[in-house]
Design a protein around this motif. Structure first.
Motif: not given
Length: 177
Positions: A1-9, A59-64, A162-175
């Motif tokens: 299973m591969s993860a989707i990669a998303k860039k966050i700045c 699964s989301v690979q966050l590239v931060i 801290v986890d919340l901001i990354f999780q909220q952003l990842a969810a909005k980018m993916i879902l």
């Protein structure tokens, strides 16, 4: 299973705690010793998203990207923001001018990539009282900016939201919305 990669700045003025937020999220650590980021530092973290809109979990690979702080003399490089799916604007609530600068950071990011979702982190929330935090939260009400999905009180030291901001952003980018 591969993860989707998303860039966050992570974007913000010099010394607001961008690196500390990343360390807390990725490494689960915090240090009072401060070393200024020069250029860009890239970290990665795999997160699992589940819930509304997700079928099972995703699964989301966050590239931060930890971008060097913005100063009067050196602005954020537009090339660093290109390709980002999400941006975290970080302000230091002990330094009012960094909170005021959040709007200009949002405007810059929207001009460079008008499709990137944005979260605002009012960092170092552990260092001010609740009354001051309410004032900053009102100042950072960005309902006129449709790509801003939320403003959060954070603390890299305590781990608050801290986890919340990354999780909220990842969810909005993916879902799906």
């Amino acid at each position: 299973m591969s993860a989707i990669a998303k860039k966050i700045c992570l974007v913000g003025d010099f010394g607001v705690g961008k690196t500390s937020l990343i360390r807390r999220f990725v490494d689960r650590s915090f240090s009072d010793r401060y070393l200024s980021t020069v250029g860009v530092k890239i970290s990665r973290k795999l997160v699992e998203l589940s819930g509304e809109g997700a079928q099972g979990s995703t699964s989301v690979q966050l590239v931060i990207w930890d971008l060097e702080g913005d100063t009067k003399f050196k602005a954020i490089s537009a090339t660093h923001l290109q390709g980002a799916s999400g941006i975290i604007i970080v302000s230091d609530v002990t330094r009012y001018e960094t909170v005021e600068n959040a709007r200009s950071h949002i405007d810059l990011c929207a001009k460079i990539d008008p499709k990137s979702w944005v979260v605002v982190a009012l960092n170092k929330a552990d260092l001010i009282d609740a009354e001051q935090m309410v004032k900053f939260t009102k100042l950072c009400n960005f309902t006129d900016r449709p790509l801003v999905i939320g403003t959060y009180q954070t603390s890299a030291k305590t781990g608050e939201a801290v986890d919340l901001i990354f999780q909220q952003l990842a969810a909005k980018m993916i879902l799906p919305a």
